[in-house]
Design a protein around this motif. Sequence first.
Motif, PDB file in Angstrom:
ATOM      1  N   GLN A   1      46.456 112.487  64.649  1.00 14.16           N
ATOM      2  CA  GLN A   1      45.685 113.465  65.406  1.00 14.16           C
ATOM      3  C   GLN A   1      44.201 113.177  65.286  1.00 14.16           C
ATOM      4  N   GLU A   2      43.498 113.390  66.375  1.00 12.45           N
ATOM      5  CA  GLU A   2      42.044 113.265  66.357  1.00 12.45           C
ATOM      6  C   GLU A   2      41.431 114.412  65.563  1.00 12.45           C
ATOM      7  N   SER A   3      40.273 114.135  64.962  1.00 11.68           N
ATOM      8  CA  SER A   3      39.560 115.186  64.229  1.00 11.68           C
ATOM      9  C   SER A   3      38.066 114.888  64.261  1.00 11.68           C
ATOM     10  N   THR A   4      37.301 115.862  63.841  1.00  9.08           N
ATOM     11  CA  THR A   4      35.865 115.698  63.652  1.00  9.08           C
ATOM     12  C   THR A   4      35.527 116.136  62.234  1.00  9.08           C
ATOM     13  N   SER A   5      34.306 115.902  61.825  1.00 11.39           N
ATOM     14  CA  SER A   5      33.909 116.334  60.473  1.00 11.39           C
ATOM     15  C   SER A   5      34.013 117.846  60.336  1.00 11.39           C
ATOM     16  N   ASP A   6      33.798 118.570  61.432  1.00 15.01           N
ATOM     17  CA  ASP A   6      33.887 120.035  61.384  1.00 15.01           C
ATOM     18  C   ASP A   6      35.320 120.535  61.364  1.00 15.01           C
ATOM     19  N   SER A   7      36.222 119.808  62.034  1.00 10.37           N
ATOM     20  CA  SER A   7      37.598 120.314  62.172  1.00 10.37           C
ATOM     21  C   SER A   7      38.587 119.680  61.197  1.00 10.37           C
ATOM     22  N   PHE A   8      38.192 118.619  60.484  1.00  7.60           N
ATOM     23  CA  PHE A   8      39.116 117.855  59.654  1.00  7.60           C
ATOM     24  C   PHE A   8      39.894 118.738  58.683  1.00  7.60           C
ATOM     25  N   ASP A   9      39.199 119.537  57.881  1.00  6.00           N
ATOM     26  CA  ASP A   9      39.864 120.350  56.855  1.00  6.00           C
ATOM     27  C   ASP A   9      40.796 121.384  57.468  1.00  6.00           C
ATOM     28  N   THR A  10      40.372 121.996  58.567  1.00  9.99           N
ATOM     29  CA  THR A  10      41.196 123.015  59.223  1.00  9.99           C
ATOM     30  C   THR A  10      42.485 122.407  59.777  1.00  9.99           C
ATOM     31  N   ILE A  11      42.348 121.239  60.401  1.00 10.53           N
ATOM     32  CA  ILE A  11      43.527 120.557  60.962  1.00 10.53           C
ATOM     33  C   ILE A  11      44.486 120.140  59.851  1.00 10.53           C
ATOM     34  N   LEU A  12      43.938 119.544  58.796  1.00 10.65           N
ATOM     35  CA  LEU A  12      44.784 119.092  57.693  1.00 10.65           C
ATOM     36  C   LEU A  12      45.523 120.259  57.055  1.00 10.65           C
TER      37      LEU A  12
ATOM     38  N   GLU B   1      60.102 118.830  66.040  1.00  7.90           N
ATOM     39  CA  GLU B   1      60.171 119.711  67.205  1.00  7.90           C
ATOM     40  C   GLU B   1      59.134 120.825  67.123  1.00  7.90           C
ATOM     41  N   GLU B   2      58.924 121.372  65.913  1.00  9.01           N
ATOM     42  CA  GLU B   2      57.925 122.425  65.783  1.00  9.01           C
ATOM     43  C   GLU B   2      56.520 121.855  66.001  1.00  9.01           C
ATOM     44  N   ALA B   3      56.258 120.673  65.436  1.00  5.17           N
ATOM     45  CA  ALA B   3      54.952 120.026  65.643  1.00  5.17           C
ATOM     46  C   ALA B   3      54.744 119.719  67.125  1.00  5.17           C
ATOM     47  N   ARG B   4      55.800 119.281  67.800  1.00  2.00           N
ATOM     48  CA  ARG B   4      55.719 118.989  69.242  1.00  2.00           C
ATOM     49  C   ARG B   4      55.373 120.243  70.038  1.00  2.00           C
ATOM     50  N   ASP B   5      56.090 121.332  69.764  1.00  3.44           N
ATOM     51  CA  ASP B   5      55.891 122.557  70.550  1.00  3.44           C
ATOM     52  C   ASP B   5      54.517 123.173  70.295  1.00  3.44           C
ATOM     53  N   ILE B   6      54.060 123.141  69.042  1.00  2.00           N
ATOM     54  CA  ILE B   6      52.712 123.635  68.738  1.00  2.00           C
ATOM     55  C   ILE B   6      51.670 122.775  69.442  1.00  2.00           C
ATOM     56  N   SER B   7      51.873 121.464  69.418  1.00  2.00           N
ATOM     57  CA  SER B   7      50.932 120.549  70.084  1.00  2.00           C
ATOM     58  C   SER B   7      50.880 120.804  71.580  1.00  2.00           C
ATOM     59  N   TYR B   8      52.049 120.994  72.202  1.00  2.00           N
ATOM     60  CA  TYR B   8      52.093 121.293  73.631  1.00  2.00           C
ATOM     61  C   TYR B   8      51.231 122.521  73.946  1.00  2.00           C
ATOM     62  N   GLN B   9      51.428 123.578  73.151  1.00  2.00           N
ATOM     63  CA  GLN B   9      50.723 124.825  73.413  1.00  2.00           C
ATOM     64  C   GLN B   9      49.224 124.682  73.172  1.00  2.00           C
TER      65      GLN B   9
ATOM     66  N   ASN C   1      43.743 124.038  75.101  1.00  2.00           N
ATOM     67  CA  ASN C   1      42.542 123.281  74.725  1.00  2.00           C
ATOM     68  C   ASN C   1      42.052 123.640  73.323  1.00  2.00           C
ATOM     69  N   ILE C   2      42.984 123.789  72.405  1.00  2.00           N
ATOM     70  CA  ILE C   2      42.663 124.082  71.003  1.00  2.00           C
ATOM     71  C   ILE C   2      42.728 122.777  70.219  1.00  2.00           C
ATOM     72  N   ASN C   3      41.621 122.387  69.630  1.00  4.52           N
ATOM     73  CA  ASN C   3      41.558 121.088  68.951  1.00  4.52           C
ATOM     74  C   ASN C   3      41.316 121.192  67.450  1.00  4.52           C
ATOM     75  N   ASP C   4      41.269 122.416  66.912  1.00  8.02           N
ATOM     76  CA  ASP C   4      41.097 122.557  65.471  1.00  8.02           C
ATOM     77  C   ASP C   4      42.373 123.063  64.812  1.00  8.02           C
ATOM     78  N   ASN C   5      43.500 122.778  65.458  1.00  5.73           N
ATOM     79  CA  ASN C   5      44.822 123.099  64.920  1.00  5.73           C
ATOM     80  C   ASN C   5      45.713 121.908  65.225  1.00  5.73           C
ATOM     81  N   ILE C   6      47.008 122.047  65.000  1.00  5.06           N
ATOM     82  CA  ILE C   6      47.937 120.945  65.273  1.00  5.06           C
ATOM     83  C   ILE C   6      47.931 120.610  66.758  1.00  5.06           C
TER      84      ILE C   6
END
Length: 493
Positions: A307-318, A254-262, A267-272
């Motif tokens: 989740q999608e990631s890029t080489s720039d965002s991978f570490d931040t997302i993980l 539920e927390e992952a869902r709500d963070i993803s919704y927000q 349009n934040i793609n370098d977080n959950i």
Amino acid sequence: MIIKTNPDEFENFVVDASNFKGNCEAVYFPENVNDIVSAIKDANTNKTKVTIAGNGTGLTGARVPQNGIVIATDKLNKILEINQKDFYAVIEPAVLLSDFQKEIKQQNLFYPPDPTETNCYIGGTVATNASGAKTFKYGPTRDYVIGLQIVLPDGEILDLERGKQNANGYDLTLTTQSGKNILIQIPDYKFPAVKNASGYFVKKNMDAIDLFIGSEGTLGIITKIKLKLLPQPEDTISCVLFFDDETTALNFLEEARDISYQNKKDNINDNINALALEFFDERALKFLAKDFSAIPENAQAAIWFEQESTSDSFDTILEAWNVLMQTHNVNEETAWFAFSDADKEKIKDFRHAISWKVNEYVARNNFRKLGTDVAVPDKVFREFYFTLQNWAKQSNIDFVSYGHFGNSHIHLNFLPKNDEEFTTGKKLYKQICEEAVRLGGTISAEHGIGKAKRDYLLMMYGETSIRKMAALKKSLDPNLILGIGNIFSEEYL
């Protein structure tokens, strides 16, 4: 055009993946649109019932005939165009989803709808408005269909392009290739505010193309499809987490869902910002344990996220996911992280195995599938889930629960061992559907209604709305030949 009339030659056309069975007089295999027009005109003149068949991967009996003839789309299987510049593709209905995904990936393109069974025909996914794991972020098939060519029950051809033909309020005029105008009254019933694939899509001032998406072979025969594509993601993070208790697993989800919704909204793609959030209960894990020995013995639940990631965002997302895991005391030692294509395929196999193993069990024991496809509003989902678990446990029938919990959408599948258990399970299935409707949800979030669930659709919309659906169908199919028995019973026609 090949026509088969020997029942021994078309056995696979009178059954689907749910083990729903029927019968027919013949199966037609048209090779082009003209063949379909010829066959449907002849059927319309003789008032012969026609069922349209995809690849048989459906779970509601929609492609299973009950008398009449079958028009199989198998030979309409060409990819006609892939446009890299404008991000679209034009295909025929019997293109396999798996083949299409491979083809566009080679051209660095991406088609988000991903039903679990990738051996389906894309025409079938349009006819049912199919979805899948990535629906959590990207929505269902409807959101990617931008053009359709349809042969109507009288043989007229209709070309639709998104944004070109809209209803005026609830009045819709369709104009065919020959110039014929068809007036349609759009029903005014309301859809539940959840993921939904139950009944005709209707809306004030709606786009005409949306009427045919999810219409389950009852309004016309899809002969050409134009699909919107996206750029291929650079990479994805995929992981399965195991939990010692269900409550912690649901808290995490539920927390992952709500963070993803927000984050999606912002349009934040370098977080959950999950593509998919899927859940497996303890019984589902034990059902899979023989094939996946790495499942921890004491696991009470599992969650798969991607989740999608890029080489720039991978570490931040993980790192963001790791923080969430630590917050909920997830044991990283038992988690399955996929950092290679091979690892991702293993996780994909795990995700898909539960569905085909349930279907295999049902077919082996010669029962119809008793698997829910219900979804409810997020705010009541946890209560709903535990209610279903308690009912199923009290029945003493074997069952497994899993599904798209990010969308508050659950597949609870009963695994009866005898006729008595099947009868009890069927009563419980109805009870679950009633509870979903009571909570403001749907009886079918992604599989459609077909023939197997039409009685449950009645409880969802009521007889007045069902009769409005039937009146809509009759305006396109006055001789009542196409897809009869799908969505609603013949008595309403």
